[in-house]
Structure formats: structure tokens, C-alpha cells
Design an enzyme around this catalytic site. Structure first.
Site: not given
Ligand code: NAD
Ligand code: ZN
Length: 233
Positions: A55, A90-92, A108, A175-176, A201
Site C-alpha cells: 500500500y 470502490q477505488n482507493v 473501500h 468500470g467494475t 465497461n
Molecule cells: P476490476 O479490476 O475487478 O475490474 C475492472 C473492470 O474495468 C473490468 O471489468 C474491465 O473490463 C474494466 N475496464 C478496464 N479498463 C477500462 C476502461 N478504460 N474503461 C472502462 N472500463 C474498463 O475492478 P473492480 O471491479 O473495481 O474491483 C476491484 C477491487 O480492487 C475494488 O474493490 C478496488 O478497491 C480494488 N482496486 C482499486 C483500484 C483503484 O483504486 N484504482 C485498482 C485496482 C483494484
């Protein structure tokens, strides 16, 4: 579109075009690590140095990325939308707030926050935690952990989020991948309560069939288009 109450859920995909990696591959590696090794309370108990280092690196990497057009469009929607709006991420990372979003919940947790488990206080945090800094509130050493909701822990502000999801007219997921619960269940909650549900997505997600509509493409293109549609119908 005639909606007044909007809830938007974002995931790692909204930050991908800023250069923040999403989970990758079928086994869901996060920056080369298995999620179970860095994002669970058990991992932290077993190997705190590995988890703190992971982290610390993610937190430091935020200095090298910028909000992309998707974050900026969502901030414009927040500023200009006259009705209720809630952005649940959900992003951190801190890209939504740096873009200017204000009606925002980090369900999250946040990289730029540290949580003292001795006195249960949270502190804005920019630096590292690996060197076990003392808690600014109680002085305890060795008790500051990343303020991140790990797998198996309860996401933040769930009551407020569920109230908003059940009361909204439009629910948008961006984007999830739709396999992390409870966030992945919000679409069903919204749909049952009568909201229109829309997914943006890059690829079809695990949850696509549960939305009224799915638009496929990069968030940096699809989100500004949607926001323009909503604000200038
Ligand atoms: P995930 O990584 O499981 O899924 C990401 C999704 O985004 C996929 O379905 C993919 O097809 C889509 N995607 C990829 N590039 C894209 C784009 N340019 N435009 C639109 N869609 C796009 O992520 P999640 O569902 O958020 O679950 C991941 C968990 O991990 C969360 O709980 C989160 O807290 C954590 N996480 C956070 C970050 C961050 O804060 N940026 C990064 C990685 C993981
Ligand atoms: Zn403390």
C-alpha cells in the site's frame, strides 16, 4: 433523460486510463500479487511488512497519475446536476476528489488515509506506514494500518449507500467487473426499486445481463458522452 436522483458506482476501470492498473487476468492479480496475499486481514496479520509495502507503493504512485476525462466528466456532473447525486467508488485512489467530485463515498477506503487501531482514529496520510509511525492522536506505535476495506471486512457507509441506491431513478456502474460484493449487488437493489440501470465497461462484465443497458468502450469516451446526455438532453 428525465432522471432526478442518480447513483453512480465506479470501479478500477474508471482509473485505468490514468495509468492505475486494474486487477489483471483470470486469477485477479493486483500489481503482481494475489489478492489474498495483500488485501485481507489475515495477510496483514501474517506478513504486515509485505502489506504495508504494497500500500505504501500504491499511495506513492498516486503522485504520478492524473484524473482522466471520465473523472472530470463525473465532477462536472456533480457540480451541475440539480437533483440528488451520489458517486460511490470502490477505488482507493484519489482521482475522483482531485477531479473535483464532492458528493463522493469511498466505500473501500482510501490510500491517503491511515487508521489507528489503538484509538480508532483516521488520519490523512501521504507518507509511508512501513516504518510504523506513531499515531498522531494517541502516540501508539505499530498500530497504524492502511485505511482500506480488505476482503472480509465491512465496506464503509453501507446504510447511506443502500438508501441512495433504493431511492434513485438512474443507477450507473462504470468500470467494475461486478464480482466484488456487496457493490456487485447494487444493480439488483436499484432495479428492484424501479431505477433504470446502465453499465459502462470496456468488456462485458460478470453482471452485464443484470443491467437494462450496457455500453461497451473506454470510460474516457463513454462517461463524457453520458454526462453530456444527462446535462444537455
Ligand atoms: P476490476 O479490476 O475487478 O475490474 C475492472 C473492470 O474495468 C473490468 O471489468 C474491465 O473490463 C474494466 N475496464 C478496464 N479498463 C477500462 C476502461 N478504460 N474503461 C472502462 N472500463 C474498463 O475492478 P473492480 O471491479 O473495481 O474491483 C476491484 C477491487 O480492487 C475494488 O474493490 C478496488 O478497491 C480494488 N482496486 C482499486 C483500484 C483503484 O483504486 N484504482 C485498482 C485496482 C483494484
Ligand atoms: Zn491512535
Amino acid at each position: 433523460m428525465g432522471h432526478s436522483r442518480i447513483v453512480i458506482l465506479t470501479g478500477a476501470g474508471v482509473s485505468a486510463e490514468s495509468g492505475v492498473p486494474t486487477f489483471r487476468g483470470p486469477d485477479g492479480l493486483w500489481e503482481g500479487h494475489r489478492v489474498e496475499d495483500v488485501a485481507t486481514p489475515e495477510a496483514f496479520a501474517r506478513d504486515p511488512r509485505l502489506v504495508q509495502t504494497f500500500y505504501d507503493l500504491r499511495r506513492a504512485a498516486l503522485a504520478k497519475v492524473e484524473p482522466n476525462p471520465a473523472h472530470l466528466a463525473l465532477a462536472r456532473l456533480d457540480a451541475d446536476w440539480p437533483g440528488d447525486l451520489l458517486l460511490v467508488t470502490q477505488n482507493v485512489d484519489d482521482l475522483h476528489e482531485r477531479a473535483g467530485s464532492r458528493r463522493l463515498i469511498h466505500m473501500h477506503g482510501r490510500l491517503k488515509s491511515a487508521w489507528c487501531t489503538a484509538c480508532d482514529t483516521r488520519h490523512g496520510w501521504e507518507g509511508a506506514l512501513l516504518d510504523w509511525p506513531p499515531c498522531p492522536a494517541c502516540g501508539a506505535v505499530g498500530r497504524m494500518r492502511p485505511d482500506i476495506v480488505w476482503f472480509g471486512e465491512m465496506p464503509y457507509d453501507m446504510a447511506r449507500i443502500e438508501r441512495a441506491v433504493m431511492a434513485c431513478d438512474l443507477f450507473v456502474s462504470i468500470g467494475t467487473s461486478g464480482n466484488v460484493y456487496p457493490a456487485a449487488g447494487f444493480v439488483d437493489l436499484a432495479g428492484r426499486a424501479g431505477a433504470r440501470t446502465l453499465e459502462l465497461n470496456l468488456d462485458p462484465s460478470m453482471a452485464s445481463h443484470r443491467f437494462d443497458e450496457s455500453r461497451l468502450g473506454p470510460a474516457g469516451v463513454l462517461v463524457p458522452e453520458l454526462v453530456a446526455q444527462l446535462l444537455d438532453p
